[in-house]
Design a protein around this motif. Structure first.
Motif, PDB file in Angstrom:
ATOM      1  N   UNK A 122     -19.322 -21.611  66.925  1.00  0.00           N
ATOM      2  CA  UNK A 122     -20.148 -22.684  67.384  1.00  0.00           C
ATOM      3  C   UNK A 122     -21.136 -21.617  68.252  1.00  0.00           C
ATOM      4  N   UNK A 123     -22.450 -22.080  67.819  1.00  0.00           N
ATOM      5  CA  UNK A 123     -23.725 -21.435  68.746  1.00  0.00           C
ATOM      6  C   UNK A 123     -23.919 -22.509  69.808  1.00  0.00           C
ATOM      7  N   UNK A 124     -23.921 -22.036  71.112  1.00  0.00           N
ATOM      8  CA  UNK A 124     -24.325 -22.850  72.092  1.00  0.00           C
ATOM      9  C   UNK A 124     -25.531 -21.910  72.517  1.00  0.00           C
ATOM     10  N   UNK A 125     -26.563 -22.877  73.263  1.00  0.00           N
ATOM     11  CA  UNK A 125     -27.563 -22.149  73.996  1.00  0.00           C
ATOM     12  C   UNK A 125     -27.313 -21.942  75.534  1.00  0.00           C
ATOM     13  N   UNK A 126     -27.694 -21.039  76.223  1.00  0.00           N
ATOM     14  CA  UNK A 126     -27.355 -20.880  77.447  1.00  0.00           C
ATOM     15  C   UNK A 126     -27.806 -22.087  78.535  1.00  0.00           C
ATOM     16  N   UNK A 149      -9.766 -23.437  70.449  1.00  0.00           N
ATOM     17  CA  UNK A 149      -9.838 -21.892  70.563  1.00  0.00           C
ATOM     18  C   UNK A 149     -10.948 -21.270  69.874  1.00  0.00           C
ATOM     19  N   UNK A 150     -12.183 -21.854  69.887  1.00  0.00           N
ATOM     20  CA  UNK A 150     -13.318 -21.399  69.371  1.00  0.00           C
ATOM     21  C   UNK A 150     -14.050 -20.184  69.771  1.00  0.00           C
ATOM     22  N   UNK A 151     -14.498 -19.380  68.749  1.00  0.00           N
ATOM     23  CA  UNK A 151     -15.399 -18.555  69.047  1.00  0.00           C
ATOM     24  C   UNK A 151     -16.593 -19.298  69.192  1.00  0.00           C
ATOM     25  N   UNK A 152     -17.559 -18.660  70.468  1.00  0.00           N
ATOM     26  CA  UNK A 152     -18.791 -19.429  70.942  1.00  0.00           C
ATOM     27  C   UNK A 152     -19.607 -18.421  70.854  1.00  0.00           C
ATOM     28  N   UNK A 153     -20.961 -18.402  70.087  1.00  0.00           N
ATOM     29  CA  UNK A 153     -21.569 -17.414  70.419  1.00  0.00           C
ATOM     30  C   UNK A 153     -22.738 -17.966  71.406  1.00  0.00           C
ATOM     31  N   UNK A 154     -23.091 -17.285  72.518  1.00  0.00           N
ATOM     32  CA  UNK A 154     -24.015 -17.916  73.535  1.00  0.00           C
ATOM     33  C   UNK A 154     -25.237 -17.208  73.343  1.00  0.00           C
ATOM     34  N   UNK A 155     -26.300 -18.153  73.388  1.00  0.00           N
ATOM     35  CA  UNK A 155     -27.637 -17.370  72.741  1.00  0.00           C
ATOM     36  C   UNK A 155     -28.601 -17.903  73.951  1.00  0.00           C
ATOM     37  N   UNK A 156     -29.687 -17.186  74.323  1.00  0.00           N
ATOM     38  CA  UNK A 156     -30.518 -17.679  75.472  1.00  0.00           C
ATOM     39  C   UNK A 156     -31.430 -18.751  74.960  1.00  0.00           C
ATOM     40  N   UNK A 157     -31.984 -19.670  75.709  1.00  0.00           N
ATOM     41  CA  UNK A 157     -33.019 -20.534  75.532  1.00  0.00           C
ATOM     42  C   UNK A 157     -34.128 -19.950  76.437  1.00  0.00           C
ATOM     43  N   UNK A 158     -35.368 -20.924  76.511  1.00  0.00           N
ATOM     44  CA  UNK A 158     -36.328 -20.454  77.037  1.00  0.00           C
ATOM     45  C   UNK A 158     -36.645 -21.353  78.346  1.00  0.00           C
ATOM     46  N   UNK A 159     -35.842 -21.020  79.429  1.00  0.00           N
ATOM     47  CA  UNK A 159     -35.664 -22.434  80.263  1.00  0.00           C
ATOM     48  C   UNK A 159     -37.052 -22.537  80.804  1.00  0.00           C
ATOM     49  N   UNK A 160     -37.083 -24.260  81.183  1.00  0.00           N
ATOM     50  CA  UNK A 160     -38.246 -24.601  81.855  1.00  0.00           C
ATOM     51  C   UNK A 160     -38.912 -23.861  82.872  1.00  0.00           C
ATOM     52  N   UNK A 161     -37.908 -23.412  83.884  1.00  0.00           N
ATOM     53  CA  UNK A 161     -38.463 -22.586  85.045  1.00  0.00           C
ATOM     54  C   UNK A 161     -39.163 -21.334  84.571  1.00  0.00           C
TER      55      UNK A 161
END
Length: 319
Positions: A122-126, A149-161
């Motif tokens: 699963x891909x999650x955004x930061x 027991x998933x493999x999670x790919x953590x990818x950045x988003x463009x945070x509002x701040x």
């Protein structure tokens, strides 16, 4: 070498591109969304010795204010990814797209993607909106991923701040890795990585600034009583449990830092194509292959063997 496994490889399907553009969001690269097709992907992979690419939808994700539309777009992206895997089983894998911050929709899509479509993780955004992935609101998602027991790919988003500050440079240059740094720091100090130990997190772009800040974070319990439940050793231990990819982070200064905060078997090859052009794919490959801080075993591990521990199905496939 033509057996590399690329864990950071992005499709740009038309439905995703249209929805992001309609919402006024998209890539921060000046040229906009890059050209992408499965056939073009295979050509690039063949030129750069990539046997298998594990795809993920990049920022801004698929949620643009409407839960139902986000659920439909996530399903479309995941079915497209599954179709690639069925057509070219040795060449493509996929991290599922989820309609976060719609938690209920994300839970349903994770189950469908893993159980029915048989995607690799699963891909999650930061971050989603103002909140980072370790926020209490997202706890049910982490709980389910831990149970699976998933493999999670953590990818950045463009945070509002990052959008609000007076900063003339494009977001991909500094703000994306900072989004990952904030999210992973919060995961560690909030205790989320300790509570959900069965999730195997892959961090994009070598974890942003997290490896460099590791020692600083480890002394936080000595500085501020809010971190008293941690020790320096426990914080460093959690940082060492992440996997780190080489996308836009493959030079020896980065690899030397990774070698200090984790074990060599936790470094994975990532190209970031097509948001990074082929010149960067080649530069990334050359930097890993020619590393002076990784030995031959670690280089081979980075290119393929380390990924097989996370995706054992690929060991039985050939290109």
């Amino acid at each position: 070498m033509s057996d590399r496994i690329d864990v950071h490889f992005h499709p740009v399907p038309e439905g995703f591109k249209r929805a992001a553009a309609a919402a006024g969001l998209g890539t921060t690269i000046a040229s906009g969304f890059p050209r992408w097709t499965p056939e073009l992907s295979l050509e690039v992979m063949d030129r750069h010795g990539i046997a298998t690419a594990i795809t993920s939808i990049s920022q801004p994700g698929v949620h643009f204010g409407d839960d139902a539309a986000a659920r439909a777009l996530a399903r479309e992206c995941n079915e497209d990814a599954a179709a690639l895997m069925q057509r070219w089983p040795s060449r493509f894998g996929a991290f599922a797209t989820v309609p976060m911050p719609d938690v209920d929709g994300a839970l349903r899509e994770i189950e469908h993607a893993l159980d029915v479509l048989k995607l690799d993780g699963v891909c999650l955004l930061a971050s989603y909106g103002e909140r980072f992935i370790g926020d209490a609101a997202f706890e049910p998602v982490l709980q389910l991923l831990d149970e699976r027991e998933a493999v999670v790919f953590l990818h950045p988003n463009f945070h509002p701040s990052s959008r609000r500050i007076q900063w003339a440079l494009p977001g991909f240059l500094t703000e994306f890795p900072i989004d990952t740094t904030r999210a992973t720091t919060h995961l560690v100090v909030s205790g989320a990585t300790a509570r959900f130990r069965r999730i195997r997190f892959i961090l994009s772009h070598a974890g942003g600034a997290l490896p460099y800040l590791a020692w600083r974070l480890s002394v936080a319990p000595l500085v501020d009583k809010r971190f008293a439940e941690h020790t320096g050793a426990s914080i460093l231990g959690e940082i060492g449990r992440f996997w780190y990819d080489t996308a836009q982070a493959a030079g020896d200064p980065v690899l030397a830092t990774l070698r200090e905060v984790t074990t060599p078997d936790h470094i994975l090859f990532g190209s970031d194509w097509p948001y990074c052009p082929e010149t960067v794919v080649q530069a990334t490959t050359d930097a890993v292959a020619g590393s002076r801080v990784l030995d031959a075993e670690a280089i081979a591990g980075t290119f393929r063997n380390n990924a097989l521990a996370l995706f054992p199905r690929l060991a039985h496939l050939s290109s």
